[in-house]
Design a protein around this motif. Structure first.
Motif, PDB file in Angstrom:
ATOM      1  N   ILE A   8      32.598   4.239  -6.364  1.00  0.00           N
ATOM      2  CA  ILE A   8      33.376   3.019  -6.185  1.00  0.00           C
ATOM      3  C   ILE A   8      34.853   3.377  -6.296  1.00  0.00           C
ATOM      4  CG2 ILE A   8      33.906   0.743  -7.138  1.00  0.00           C
ATOM      5  CD1 ILE A   8      31.018   0.740  -8.240  1.00  0.00           C
ATOM      6  N   TRP A   9      35.631   2.877  -5.361  1.00  0.00           N
ATOM      7  CA  TRP A   9      37.060   3.132  -5.332  1.00  0.00           C
ATOM      8  C   TRP A   9      37.781   1.809  -5.515  1.00  0.00           C
ATOM      9  CZ3 TRP A   9      40.332   4.551  -0.510  1.00  0.00           C
ATOM     10  CH2 TRP A   9      41.539   5.096  -0.912  1.00  0.00           C
ATOM     11  N   GLY A  10      38.419   1.617  -6.655  1.00  0.00           N
ATOM     12  CA  GLY A  10      39.022   0.336  -6.983  1.00  0.00           C
ATOM     13  C   GLY A  10      40.472   0.181  -6.585  1.00  0.00           C
ATOM     14  N   SER A  11      41.131   1.239  -6.140  1.00  0.00           N
ATOM     15  CA  SER A  11      42.572   1.150  -5.914  1.00  0.00           C
ATOM     16  C   SER A  11      42.956   0.268  -4.729  1.00  0.00           C
ATOM     17  CB  SER A  11      43.176   2.540  -5.738  1.00  0.00           C
ATOM     18  OG  SER A  11      42.673   3.151  -4.583  1.00  0.00           O
ATOM     19  N   LYS A  12      42.041   0.002  -3.822  1.00  0.00           N
ATOM     20  CA  LYS A  12      42.354  -0.898  -2.704  1.00  0.00           C
ATOM     21  C   LYS A  12      42.055  -2.348  -3.048  1.00  0.00           C
ATOM     22  CE  LYS A  12      42.202   2.181   1.191  1.00  0.00           C
ATOM     23  NZ  LYS A  12      41.755   2.402   2.539  1.00  0.00           N
ATOM     24  N   GLY A  13      41.473  -2.586  -4.213  1.00  0.00           N
ATOM     25  CA  GLY A  13      41.238  -3.943  -4.664  1.00  0.00           C
ATOM     26  C   GLY A  13      39.942  -4.565  -4.209  1.00  0.00           C
ATOM     27  N   ALA A  17      35.479  -0.918  -2.770  1.00  0.00           N
ATOM     28  CA  ALA A  17      34.756  -0.262  -1.685  1.00  0.00           C
ATOM     29  C   ALA A  17      34.044   0.992  -2.173  1.00  0.00           C
ATOM     30  CB  ALA A  17      35.725   0.099  -0.566  1.00  0.00           C
ATOM     31  N   ILE A  18      32.963   1.321  -1.513  1.00  0.00           N
ATOM     32  CA  ILE A  18      32.199   2.518  -1.845  1.00  0.00           C
ATOM     33  C   ILE A  18      32.556   3.596  -0.828  1.00  0.00           C
ATOM     34  CG2 ILE A  18      29.882   3.502  -1.924  1.00  0.00           C
ATOM     35  CD1 ILE A  18      28.909   0.855  -3.031  1.00  0.00           C
ATOM     36  N   TYR A  19      32.767   4.808  -1.325  1.00  0.00           N
ATOM     37  CA  TYR A  19      33.072   5.923  -0.445  1.00  0.00           C
ATOM     38  C   TYR A  19      32.207   7.115  -0.830  1.00  0.00           C
ATOM     39  CZ  TYR A  19      35.779   8.100  -4.192  1.00  0.00           C
ATOM     40  OH  TYR A  19      36.152   8.676  -5.366  1.00  0.00           O
ATOM     41  N   LYS A  20      32.068   8.046   0.082  1.00  0.00           N
ATOM     42  CA  LYS A  20      31.274   9.247  -0.170  1.00  0.00           C
ATOM     43  C   LYS A  20      32.189  10.353  -0.666  1.00  0.00           C
ATOM     44  CE  LYS A  20      27.752   8.105   3.158  1.00  0.00           C
ATOM     45  NZ  LYS A  20      26.983   8.477   4.332  1.00  0.00           N
ATOM     46  N   ALA A  21      31.828  10.930  -1.791  1.00  0.00           N
ATOM     47  CA  ALA A  21      32.596  12.029  -2.366  1.00  0.00           C
ATOM     48  C   ALA A  21      31.759  13.299  -2.318  1.00  0.00           C
ATOM     49  CB  ALA A  21      32.977  11.698  -3.805  1.00  0.00           C
ATOM     50  N   ARG A  22      32.392  14.402  -1.988  1.00  0.00           N
ATOM     51  CA  ARG A  22      31.737  15.701  -1.936  1.00  0.00           C
ATOM     52  C   ARG A  22      32.297  16.572  -3.056  1.00  0.00           C
ATOM     53  NH1 ARG A  22      28.395  13.296   0.390  1.00  0.00           N
ATOM     54  NH2 ARG A  22      28.353  12.969   2.617  1.00  0.00           N
ATOM     55  N   PHE A  23      31.403  17.328  -3.701  1.00  0.00           N
ATOM     56  CA  PHE A  23      31.786  18.121  -4.860  1.00  0.00           C
ATOM     57  C   PHE A  23      31.591  19.608  -4.609  1.00  0.00           C
ATOM     58  CE2 PHE A  23      31.263  13.912  -6.377  1.00  0.00           C
ATOM     59  CZ  PHE A  23      32.180  13.784  -7.393  1.00  0.00           C
ATOM     60  N   PHE A  24      32.564  20.394  -5.076  1.00  0.00           N
ATOM     61  CA  PHE A  24      32.557  21.842  -4.956  1.00  0.00           C
ATOM     62  C   PHE A  24      32.504  22.453  -6.351  1.00  0.00           C
ATOM     63  CE2 PHE A  24      34.677  20.076  -1.308  1.00  0.00           C
ATOM     64  CZ  PHE A  24      34.148  20.789  -0.246  1.00  0.00           C
ATOM     65  N   GLY A  25      31.874  23.625  -6.456  1.00  0.00           N
ATOM     66  CA  GLY A  25      31.716  24.299  -7.743  1.00  0.00           C
ATOM     67  C   GLY A  25      32.879  25.203  -8.071  1.00  0.00           C
TER      68      GLY A  25
END
Length: 110
Positions: free
Chosen positions: A84-89, A92-100
């Motif tokens: 969940i990304w709250g900065s736009k008010g 909205a849900i966005y997809k995040a990708r994670f690296f090691g």
């Protein structure tokens, strides 16, 4: 759950100064959305990390950059999750990708 009110107010003031077209009330609203989403986002990340069987330290591309690292060219994300990304008010849900940690190197300073 207890929220860190100082952090919420600091985020609201930071956004108020950054986005001059927004009212302070809107910036405060967005700061609260972000604070409430942090715990849920942390749980989602941990669940996705466990499902992928990853034990090393992970972060997003921008997260590593803030820490002074760069993702090695050609590296594929170890796992992804929806956050969940709250900065736009709008929460909205966005997809995040994670690296090691094994996929990054310190940013060279000249």
């Amino acid at each position: 759950m207890k929220y860190n009110l100082r952090t919420i107010m600091l985020r609201a003031w930071k956004n108020y100064r950054k986005y001059t077209e927004l009212s302070f009330a809107e910036c405060l609203h967005r700061a609260w959305i972000t604070a409430k989403a942090e715990e849920l986002n942390a749980k989602r990340i941990e669940r996705a990390k466990m499902a992928a069987g990853i034990i090393e330290e992970t972060n997003t591309w921008s997260g590593w950059k803030k820490l002074g690292y760069e993702v090695l060219h050609g590296s594929k994300a170890l796992f992804g999750t929806e956050l969940i990304w709250g900065s736009k008010g709008d929460g909205a849900i966005y997809k995040a990708r994670f690296f090691g940690r094994s996929q990054v190197q310190e940013i060279a300073t000249v």
